[in-house]
Design a protein around this motif. Structure first.
Motif, PDB file in Angstrom:
ATOM      1  N   ASP A 260      -3.065   4.060  -5.927  1.00  0.00           N
ATOM      2  CA  ASP A 260      -2.050   4.484  -4.960  1.00  0.00           C
ATOM      3  C   ASP A 260      -1.126   3.312  -4.671  1.00  0.00           C
ATOM      4  OD1 ASP A 260      -2.983   7.105  -4.538  1.00  0.00           O
ATOM      5  OD2 ASP A 260      -4.473   6.411  -3.081  1.00  0.00           O
ATOM      6  N   LYS A 261       0.174   3.616  -4.616  1.00  0.00           N
ATOM      7  CA  LYS A 261       1.123   2.579  -4.218  1.00  0.00           C
ATOM      8  C   LYS A 261       1.267   2.650  -2.704  1.00  0.00           C
ATOM      9  CE  LYS A 261       5.535   2.997  -4.286  1.00  0.00           C
ATOM     10  NZ  LYS A 261       6.936   3.237  -4.670  1.00  0.00           N
ATOM     11  N   ILE A 262       0.713   1.672  -2.019  1.00  0.00           N
ATOM     12  CA  ILE A 262       0.692   1.674  -0.553  1.00  0.00           C
ATOM     13  C   ILE A 262       1.987   1.112   0.027  1.00  0.00           C
ATOM     14  CG2 ILE A 262      -0.559   0.847   1.491  1.00  0.00           C
ATOM     15  CD1 ILE A 262      -2.172   2.765  -0.197  1.00  0.00           C
ATOM     16  N   GLN A 263       2.536   0.101  -0.639  1.00  0.00           N
ATOM     17  CA  GLN A 263       3.690  -0.622  -0.084  1.00  0.00           C
ATOM     18  C   GLN A 263       4.436  -1.320  -1.207  1.00  0.00           C
ATOM     19  OE1 GLN A 263       3.056  -3.213   3.529  1.00  0.00           O
ATOM     20  NE2 GLN A 263       3.648  -4.835   2.117  1.00  0.00           N
ATOM     21  N   GLU A 264       5.753  -1.422  -1.049  1.00  0.00           N
ATOM     22  CA  GLU A 264       6.576  -2.135  -2.034  1.00  0.00           C
ATOM     23  C   GLU A 264       7.021  -3.507  -1.558  1.00  0.00           C
ATOM     24  OE1 GLU A 264       9.933  -0.021  -3.476  1.00  0.00           O
ATOM     25  OE2 GLU A 264       8.758   1.528  -4.484  1.00  0.00           O
ATOM     26  N   SER A 265       7.264  -3.661  -0.257  1.00  0.00           N
ATOM     27  CA  SER A 265       7.837  -4.902   0.259  1.00  0.00           C
ATOM     28  C   SER A 265       7.281  -5.188   1.655  1.00  0.00           C
ATOM     29  CB  SER A 265       9.369  -4.765   0.324  1.00  0.00           C
ATOM     30  OG  SER A 265       9.971  -5.946   0.763  1.00  0.00           O
ATOM     31  N   PRO A 266       7.104  -6.469   2.000  1.00  0.00           N
ATOM     32  CA  PRO A 266       7.434  -7.687   1.232  1.00  0.00           C
ATOM     33  C   PRO A 266       6.440  -7.959   0.095  1.00  0.00           C
ATOM     34  CG  PRO A 266       6.402  -8.290   3.285  1.00  0.00           C
ATOM     35  CD  PRO A 266       6.593  -6.801   3.344  1.00  0.00           C
ATOM     36  N   GLU A 267       5.224  -7.403   0.198  1.00  0.00           N
ATOM     37  CA  GLU A 267       4.279  -7.486  -0.907  1.00  0.00           C
ATOM     38  C   GLU A 267       4.151  -6.107  -1.545  1.00  0.00           C
ATOM     39  OE1 GLU A 267       0.733 -10.532  -0.259  1.00  0.00           O
ATOM     40  OE2 GLU A 267       0.830  -9.078   1.376  1.00  0.00           O
ATOM     41  N   TYR A 268       3.750  -6.116  -2.801  1.00  0.00           N
ATOM     42  CA  TYR A 268       3.486  -4.861  -3.496  1.00  0.00           C
ATOM     43  C   TYR A 268       1.986  -4.611  -3.396  1.00  0.00           C
ATOM     44  CZ  TYR A 268       5.264  -1.253  -6.666  1.00  0.00           C
ATOM     45  OH  TYR A 268       5.697  -0.058  -7.208  1.00  0.00           O
ATOM     46  N   LEU A 269       1.594  -3.529  -2.735  1.00  0.00           N
ATOM     47  CA  LEU A 269       0.180  -3.243  -2.507  1.00  0.00           C
ATOM     48  C   LEU A 269      -0.255  -2.051  -3.345  1.00  0.00           C
ATOM     49  CD1 LEU A 269      -0.115  -3.648   1.382  1.00  0.00           C
ATOM     50  CD2 LEU A 269      -0.172  -5.397  -0.408  1.00  0.00           C
ATOM     51  N   LEU A 270      -1.212  -2.290  -4.214  1.00  0.00           N
ATOM     52  CA  LEU A 270      -1.813  -1.233  -5.020  1.00  0.00           C
ATOM     53  C   LEU A 270      -3.252  -1.040  -4.573  1.00  0.00           C
ATOM     54  CD1 LEU A 270      -0.521  -2.072  -8.628  1.00  0.00           C
ATOM     55  CD2 LEU A 270       0.356  -0.342  -7.035  1.00  0.00           C
ATOM     56  N   ALA A 271      -3.601   0.210  -4.257  1.00  0.00           N
ATOM     57  CA  ALA A 271      -4.954   0.508  -3.801  1.00  0.00           C
ATOM     58  C   ALA A 271      -5.716   1.247  -4.884  1.00  0.00           C
ATOM     59  CB  ALA A 271      -4.904   1.350  -2.532  1.00  0.00           C
ATOM     60  N   ARG A 272      -6.967   0.898  -5.027  1.00  0.00           N
ATOM     61  CA  ARG A 272      -7.850   1.584  -5.968  1.00  0.00           C
ATOM     62  C   ARG A 272      -8.929   2.295  -5.158  1.00  0.00           C
ATOM     63  NH1 ARG A 272     -10.553  -0.567 -11.686  1.00  0.00           N
ATOM     64  NH2 ARG A 272     -11.984   1.210 -11.860  1.00  0.00           N
ATOM     65  N   PRO A 273      -8.765   3.592  -4.894  1.00  0.00           N
ATOM     66  CA  PRO A 273      -9.686   4.301  -4.001  1.00  0.00           C
ATOM     67  C   PRO A 273     -11.134   4.322  -4.471  1.00  0.00           C
ATOM     68  CG  PRO A 273      -7.672   5.569  -4.333  1.00  0.00           C
ATOM     69  CD  PRO A 273      -7.642   4.443  -5.319  1.00  0.00           C
ATOM     70  N   ASP A 274     -11.367   4.395  -5.785  1.00  0.00           N
ATOM     71  CA  ASP A 274     -12.751   4.484  -6.257  1.00  0.00           C
ATOM     72  C   ASP A 274     -13.540   3.213  -5.968  1.00  0.00           C
ATOM     73  OD1 ASP A 274     -11.269   3.044  -8.172  1.00  0.00           O
ATOM     74  OD2 ASP A 274     -12.707   3.522  -9.755  1.00  0.00           O
ATOM     75  N   GLU A 275     -12.841   2.085  -5.811  1.00  0.00           N
ATOM     76  CA  GLU A 275     -13.513   0.823  -5.497  1.00  0.00           C
ATOM     77  C   GLU A 275     -13.310   0.402  -4.053  1.00  0.00           C
ATOM     78  OE1 GLU A 275     -12.226  -2.088  -8.369  1.00  0.00           O
ATOM     79  OE2 GLU A 275     -13.790  -1.479  -9.782  1.00  0.00           O
ATOM     80  N   GLY A 276     -12.390   1.078  -3.352  1.00  0.00           N
ATOM     81  CA  GLY A 276     -12.127   0.711  -1.970  1.00  0.00           C
ATOM     82  C   GLY A 276     -11.502  -0.660  -1.828  1.00  0.00           C
ATOM     83  N   ILE A 277     -10.599  -1.007  -2.760  1.00  0.00           N
ATOM     84  CA  ILE A 277      -9.960  -2.324  -2.760  1.00  0.00           C
ATOM     85  C   ILE A 277      -8.443  -2.154  -2.797  1.00  0.00           C
ATOM     86  CG2 ILE A 277      -9.680  -4.523  -3.981  1.00  0.00           C
ATOM     87  CD1 ILE A 277     -12.434  -4.258  -2.891  1.00  0.00           C
ATOM     88  N   ILE A 278      -7.741  -2.942  -1.991  1.00  0.00           N
ATOM     89  CA  ILE A 278      -6.286  -3.026  -2.037  1.00  0.00           C
ATOM     90  C   ILE A 278      -5.919  -4.386  -2.635  1.00  0.00           C
ATOM     91  CG2 ILE A 278      -4.139  -3.125  -0.704  1.00  0.00           C
ATOM     92  CD1 ILE A 278      -5.388  -1.254   1.321  1.00  0.00           C
ATOM     93  N   TYR A 279      -5.063  -4.357  -3.651  1.00  0.00           N
ATOM     94  CA  TYR A 279      -4.639  -5.565  -4.349  1.00  0.00           C
ATOM     95  C   TYR A 279      -3.227  -5.945  -3.898  1.00  0.00           C
ATOM     96  CZ  TYR A 279      -8.604  -4.467  -7.348  1.00  0.00           C
ATOM     97  OH  TYR A 279      -9.869  -4.178  -7.815  1.00  0.00           O
ATOM     98  N   HIS A 280      -3.073  -7.199  -3.480  1.00  0.00           N
ATOM     99  CA  HIS A 280      -1.782  -7.709  -3.013  1.00  0.00           C
ATOM    100  C   HIS A 280      -1.103  -8.470  -4.149  1.00  0.00           C
ATOM    101  CE1 HIS A 280      -2.422  -7.346   1.525  1.00  0.00           C
ATOM    102  NE2 HIS A 280      -3.541  -6.873   0.980  1.00  0.00           N
ATOM    103  N   PHE A 281       0.099  -8.035  -4.519  1.00  0.00           N
ATOM    104  CA  PHE A 281       0.873  -8.710  -5.558  1.00  0.00           C
ATOM    105  C   PHE A 281       2.228  -9.137  -4.996  1.00  0.00           C
ATOM    106  CE2 PHE A 281      -1.973  -6.002  -8.034  1.00  0.00           C
ATOM    107  CZ  PHE A 281      -2.397  -6.865  -9.034  1.00  0.00           C
TER     108      PHE A 281
END
Length: 302
Positions: A260-281
């Protein structure tokens, strides 16, 4: 002839002088003895437990040669972080003392304790106080006390959240990668874009207007999904009622990894629901990850 004899005598004197110097010169000081803390190997450990006073332990378990965090989070572990925490088993010390008075070295109330379980049974490393002269730390193991640099306890004391793998795909998933279904992202909805990576390494797209080039697609994949690491991660509980723009990574075995794309700015946040982790890029990296260079060409005007 006389001059030649004199020259030969001088050369002989030089050679004799060098030989005498080498024979009588003071012997170099022997290299200081180093003591191995243990003879354990990385492969000997199947479980790693790191304990702090008044804190829940951090526990890792090796699964198919890959370290997984079990507590306080259930997540893929950052492999280098685990190896750094285990590096105490390969440490050497200039001092080795018998462990007779634990309190003297602060080992009765240790700063932290590292326990390995595996082929060699349970192995416990106890980290005590620091030597005021050398600033090294007393570490107890197998009835002995060693003086070690603080880097070993610092590696083990890394915050658990920082020891989670920052790659959004596991190594096995990266090897199995077969394409991306980007149809549910705003910029690709009109095209219902999907890109496929065939077993022969060739890229293709379902949109006839797309003209992906192999080199550009390979560079994109390498820069983003193969190498990119999140700057940080956070754990979360997915809200099944919330809908986000999303996409899926398709694997060769048919599995699909949903993001799931949670946010675009100021950081790009991608969430992986099956692992329960949000990745900050960083914004630019995240944007690039979901925008492959497919070179969609506008239709020719009549």
């Amino acid at each position: 002839m006389k001059k030649r004899w004199i020259l030969n005598l001088l050369l002989l004197a030089v050679v004799v002088g060098i030989a005498l110097f080498l024979h009588f010169k003071p012997a170099e000081k022997a290299v200081s003895a180093r003591f191995e803390v243990s003879t354990l190997k990385m492969a000997d450990a199947d479980t790693l437990k790191i304990e702090f006073p008044a804190k829940a332990p951090t526990i890792f378990e090796r699964q198919n040669a890959y370290w997984m965090m079990r507590k306080p989070y259930a997540a893929r572990a950052d492999q280098m972080s685990v190896q750094r925490a285990l590096s105490v088993i390969a440490a050497t010390s200039a001092a080795r003392l018998p462990l007779q008075d634990a309190a003297k070295y602060g080992l009765d109330q240790p700063e932290l304790k590292v326990t390995l379980s595996g082929k060699q049974g349970e192995q416990v490393f106890i980290f005590g106080t620091h030597n005021p002269v050398t600033e090294e730390q007393y570490v107890g193991y197998a009835g002995n006390v060693f003086l070690l640099a603080g880097q070993y306890s610092e590696a083990a004391a890394t915050q658990p959240i920082e020891m989670i793998d920052k790659s959004p795909l596991s190594p096995s998933e990266r090897k199995q990668l077969a394409g991306f279904d980007l149809a549910h992202l705003e910029q690709w909805e009109e095209n219902a874009l999907k890109v496929q990576l065939a077993s022969d390494g060739k890229w293709s797209a379902n949109d006839p207007k797309a003209k992906p080039t192999q080199n550009e697609m390979n560079e994109w994949l390498d820069f983003t999904w193969a190498q990119a690491q999140a700057t940080s991660v956070e754990v979360y509980t997915p809200d099944r009622k919330q809908t986000y723009p999303s996409f899926e990574v398709v694997l060769r075995d048919g599995k699909k990894v949903h993001f799931d794309k949670i946010q675009e700015s100021p950081e790009y946040l991608l969430a992986r629901p099956d692992e329960g982790i949000i990745y900050h890029f960083p914004n630019d990296v995240g944007f690039t990850m979901v925008n492959p260079p497919v070179n969609i060409q506008a239709p020719k005007s009549k």
